[in-house]
Design an enzyme around this catalytic site. Structure first.
Site, mmCIF file in Angstrom:
data_model
loop_
_atom_site.group_PDB
_atom_site.id
_atom_site.type_symbol
_atom_site.label_atom_id
_atom_site.label_comp_id
_atom_site.label_asym_id
_atom_site.label_seq_id
_atom_site.Cartn_x
_atom_site.Cartn_y
_atom_site.Cartn_z
ATOM 1 N N CYS A 1 0.589 -1.067 -0.053
ATOM 2 C CA CYS A 1 -0.062 -0.011 0.156
ATOM 3 C C CYS A 1 0.922 1.344 -0.278
ATOM 4 O O CYS A 1 1.849 1.544 0.689
ATOM 5 C CB CYS A 1 -0.997 0.061 1.186
ATOM 6 N N ARG B 1 6.046 -0.588 -4.803
ATOM 7 C CA ARG B 1 5.898 -0.918 -3.586
ATOM 8 C C ARG B 1 5.022 -2.189 -3.591
ATOM 9 O O ARG B 1 4.896 -3.209 -2.557
ATOM 10 C CB ARG B 1 5.216 -0.295 -2.461
ATOM 11 N N TRP C 1 -2.755 -2.939 -1.548
ATOM 12 C CA TRP C 1 -2.225 -4.368 -1.661
ATOM 13 C C TRP C 1 -3.217 -5.064 -0.888
ATOM 14 O O TRP C 1 -3.230 -4.888 0.472
ATOM 15 C CB TRP C 1 -0.830 -4.430 -1.284
ATOM 16 N N ASN D 1 -2.613 2.719 5.190
ATOM 17 C CA ASN D 1 -1.619 1.540 5.066
ATOM 18 C C ASN D 1 -1.448 0.917 6.491
ATOM 19 O O ASN D 1 -1.209 1.608 7.261
ATOM 20 C CB ASN D 1 -0.533 2.420 4.496
ATOM 21 N N GLY D 2 -1.571 -0.374 6.254
ATOM 22 C CA GLY D 2 -1.568 -1.136 7.743
ATOM 23 C C GLY D 2 -2.608 -2.145 7.943
ATOM 24 O O GLY D 2 -3.406 -2.267 7.081
ATOM 25 N N GLU E 1 19.921 -16.846 -2.130
ATOM 26 C CA GLU E 1 19.588 -15.740 -2.678
ATOM 27 C C GLU E 1 19.387 -15.889 -4.262
ATOM 28 O O GLU E 1 18.662 -15.359 -4.753
ATOM 29 C CB GLU E 1 20.936 -14.551 -2.350
ATOM 30 N N LYS F 1 15.805 -15.060 -6.029
ATOM 31 C CA LYS F 1 15.737 -13.913 -7.281
ATOM 32 C C LYS F 1 15.145 -14.539 -8.062
ATOM 33 O O LYS F 1 14.207 -13.856 -8.807
ATOM 34 C CB LYS F 1 17.208 -13.720 -7.594
ATOM 35 N N GLU G 1 11.299 -15.116 -7.498
ATOM 36 C CA GLU G 1 10.639 -13.914 -7.119
ATOM 37 C C GLU G 1 10.071 -13.439 -8.530
ATOM 38 O O GLU G 1 8.908 -12.963 -8.827
ATOM 39 C CB GLU G 1 11.335 -12.761 -6.618
ATOM 40 N N HIS H 1 20.148 -36.554 1.482
ATOM 41 C CA HIS H 1 19.140 -36.770 2.515
ATOM 42 C C HIS H 1 17.645 -36.305 1.695
ATOM 43 O O HIS H 1 16.946 -36.375 2.570
ATOM 44 C CB HIS H 1 19.448 -35.949 3.723
ATOM 45 N N LYS I 1 7.434 -4.363 -2.348
ATOM 46 C CA LYS I 1 8.926 -4.024 -2.084
ATOM 47 C C LYS I 1 9.061 -3.909 -0.541
ATOM 48 O O LYS I 1 10.189 -4.089 -0.117
ATOM 49 C CB LYS I 1 9.108 -2.386 -2.660
HETATM 50 C C1 G6P Z 1 10.520 -7.751 0.263
HETATM 51 C C2 G6P Z 1 11.230 -7.460 -0.779
HETATM 52 C C3 G6P Z 1 12.640 -7.963 -0.634
HETATM 53 C C4 G6P Z 1 13.335 -7.768 0.573
HETATM 54 C C5 G6P Z 1 12.333 -8.062 1.926
HETATM 55 C C6 G6P Z 1 12.870 -7.640 3.211
HETATM 56 O O1 G6P Z 1 9.999 -8.961 0.422
HETATM 57 O O2 G6P Z 1 10.626 -7.849 -2.122
HETATM 58 O O3 G6P Z 1 13.611 -7.667 -1.785
HETATM 59 O O4 G6P Z 1 14.377 -8.165 0.621
HETATM 60 O O5 G6P Z 1 11.403 -7.596 1.590
HETATM 61 O O6 G6P Z 1 12.903 -6.155 2.845
HETATM 62 P P1 G6P Z 1 13.848 -5.045 3.663
HETATM 63 O O7 G6P Z 1 13.226 -3.680 3.264
HETATM 64 O O8 G6P Z 1 13.668 -5.226 5.170
HETATM 65 O O9 G6P Z 1 15.243 -5.478 3.543
#
Ligand code: G6P
Length: 611
Positions: free
Chosen positions: A2, A27, A77, A103-104, A483, A487, A490, A506, A606
């Site tokens: 949001c 976001r 969102w 937002n929240g 990671e 990536k 995502e 395992h 985001k």
């Molecule tokens: C979301 C973003 C990620 C990020 C995570 C933690 O999932 O898409 O890219 O790593 O939040 O966010 P922060 O702002 O706390 O690093």
């Protein structure tokens, strides 16, 4: 997640609101809306649409259709109620007098809604936000602030609110608790936004609202109040981000731009902190006494920031011999963490607003830990609530999938590990100097890594059709694989998993069959031979292997793997910092070839500001 914008000035508000919302699109959202005060009609005019912001913007001809110079806007969102026009914000009270963007989450909304419905108040949405609009109206007796104050005593949860009232056409009321909200102070105009990037075009003078703050925005300026409704003086902070830093600058996607910006971001992050061969943290230190008593380090974060912590654990333990625990922000609160005043709690967050990370920080503080945060967004909530902050200085990161924030967080955490080892006397001078020298080479070697991006594009074209991909690696390469896998999933929506290579036997190896793609990570020289055995193991079972290794191991790896991505040789501490780059590029090109919405992947946000 949001996004809120608001403006009051002399120019037509709707185009400004829509432009502001476009800056918050990254976001994550599924619907959008605006409310403006139409001075000719003497009423609020509210427009909302499910889907992309463009849908709303087209309906309103870019905002040209809406009269009025004061308004609020929102990208939603969905949490309470599916994405729909009715559930989009602004939510309006039954008389149409009050409009609210939020937002929240209002945690006790069901109880409040039942009460209001019992009073005969009709509801038109499934949202928790509508309760706020209806409740303000319920308490409204001609004094908006008083009504808002009464509502704030009754609602529980996290909220940033922007409130318009048709009886107060010359003001916007803003409220903040546990959800970010930033105010912009212009000349003859005032703004609010969840994110500084939406304000940069209008002003660089901002006020970071704190929890419990309320503000009244007018054309003449902004008056803030504390949680007791007493007027409060707030510091106006100058933001130094360049306006175009949050723009694509000719690149097709923010993600690609941000991948390419990494060497520069690293230079910004590292060069002031390495002076004459020494690591210097100008605004951070830990006393000798504290260091001697430090018994444990906790790293707390979510998503990719958590993966930075996973690499950091290996580095910190190896270099300092202090036990390190890495915890997910969402788990920390519920796991009875062992934290006391001698525990250093390192909180990592790009946005500085992730709700779970923030909650973990507060829990760690309650337990007495010393909080050091590694944050990108200056003035964000996590930065403000920490005892000490190390900023990554990566600049604004817009793509949902983080890249330059990850690499700068990792560089900073690694630098911190080296610094701590020096202070604790757990590293020899020669090893320390070698580590520092490695850092000096990092940005240049990252440039070199990026210059081979065509090879990665070629590998992506070979493998983009796979439905399931496994990342394997040991130690640093395992943490790196987490990671790389995140990536990829995502942004390309390919199912992928990361495993510690030793765990293959395992369970996971049963999933390997003819043609399964395995991305085998073996940058860590000391474990290269072990990594090779795992490559052979999966090859024997029919897997196609795309390997990642260093230049010096390339030839050997190429004899077994089907394809090899390489990074330049560098100090072992920095292997994951370089190694992540080909994985970012691989994910990017695969997503591109699959036609995915790279900067705004489905369902993701985001900045995750709900639990
Ligand atoms: C979301 C973003 C990620 C990020 C995570 C933690 O999932 O898409 O890219 O790593 O939040 O966010 P922060 O702002 O706390 O690093």
């Amino acid at each position: 997640m949001c996004g809120i914008v608001g403006c009051i000035g002399t120019e037509q508000a709707a185009p400004i609101l829509l432009e502001g919302l476009s800056r918050l699109e990254y976001r994550g959202y599924d619907s959008a809306g605006v409310a403006v005060f139409d001075d000719q009609a003497g009423a609020l005019s509210v427009h909302k649409a499910k889907g992309r912001l463009q849908v709303l913007s087209d309906q309103l001809h870019g905002g040209a259709d809406l009269r009025g110079t004061v308004g609020v806007g929102h990208t939603r969102w969905a949490t309470h109620g599916a994405p729909s026009d009715a559930n989009s914000h602004p939510q309006v009270s039954h008389s149409g007098r009050i409009a609210v963007v939020h937002n929240g989450i209002i945690e006790n909304y069901a109880e409040l809604k039942a009460f209001l419905m019992g009073q005969g108040i009709p509801f038109t949405s499934e949202t928790d936000t509508e309760v706020v609009a209806q409740l303000i109206e319920y308490f409204y007796e001609g004094d908006l602030l008083q009504a808002v104050g009464r509502v704030l005593h009754r609602i529980q949860g996290a909220y940033a609110l922007g409130i318009l009232c048709a009886d107060y056409p010359d003001q916007i009321v803003a409220v903040r608790k546990d959800s970010p909200l930033i105010l912009g102070c212009g000349q003859g105009c005032s703004f609010l936004s969840s994110d500084v990037t939406a304000l940069l075009r209008h002003t660089r003078n901002v006020i970071y609202m704190e929890d419990g703050d309320l503000a009244v925005l007018t054309r003449e300026g902004i008056q803030c109040y504390n949680h007791l409704m007493q007027p409060a003086e707030k510091e106006i902070v100058q933001v130094d981000w360049a306006v175009d830093a949050a723009e694509k600058g000719g690149y097709e996607h923010f993600m690609f731009k941000e991948i390419m910006e990494q060497p520069e971001a690293l230079r910004r992050c590292l060069s002031p902190r390495i002076q004459k061969g020494e690591i210097v943290f100008e605004d951070f230190s830990l006393s000798e006494d504290y260091l001697q008593k430090m018994n444990r380090i906790y790293i707390v974060a979510c998503g990719s920031s958590y993966h930075v912590g996973m690499v950091g654990k290996y580095h910190l333990e190896r270099l300092t011999r202090i036990p390190v625990e890495v915890a997910l922000g969402s788990e920390f609160r519920y796991m009875a963490p062992i934290v006391d005043k001698n525990t250093l709690v390192i909180v990592i967050s790009q946005s500085g607003e992730t709700l779970d990370t923030m909650a973990a920080l507060r829990e760690a503080r309650r337990l007495g830990g010393h909080i050091l945060s590694i944050v990108n967004v200056v003035g964000s909530s996590i930065a403000r609530e920490s005892d000490q902050v190390l900023y990554t200085w990566a600049g604004p990161e817009i793509a949902v999938a983080t890249t330059k924030a990850y690499t700068t967080q990792l560089a900073l955490l690694t630098l911190l590990a080296l610094w701590l080892a020096k202070r604790l006397g757990t590293i020899s001078d020669a090893d320390y100097q070698a580590g520092v020298a490695g850092f000096l080479e990092l940005p240049g070697k990252m440039d070199e890594t990026l210059s081979h991006r065509d090879d990665i594009q070629y590998f992506a074209s070979k493998y983009f059709n796979h439905d399931s991909i496994f990342f394997i690696g040991r130690n640093l390469d395992y943490a790196l694989g987490l990671e790389g896998s995140l990536k990829l999933k995502e942004i390309s929506y390919i199912h992928s998993e990361a495993y510690a290579s030793g765990e293959l036997k395992h369970g996971t190896i049963s999933l390997i069959e003819e043609g399964t793609l395995v991305v085998a990570l073996s940058t860590f020289s000391s474990l290269f031979a072990k990594a090779m055995s795992n490559v052979v193991e999966v090859k024997t079972r029919g897997a196609s292997v795309l390997a990642l290794t260093t230049q010096s191991h390339r030839e050997e790896m190429a004899q077994t793997a089907d394809a090899v991505m390489t990074i330049p040789d560098i100090h072992e501490l920095l292997l994951p910092s370089l190694g992540v780059v080909p994985l970012q590029l691989f994910a990017y090109y695969v997503a591109l070839m699959r036609g995915c919405d790279i900067d705004k992947p489905r369902n993701l946000a985001k900045s995750v500001t709900v639990e």
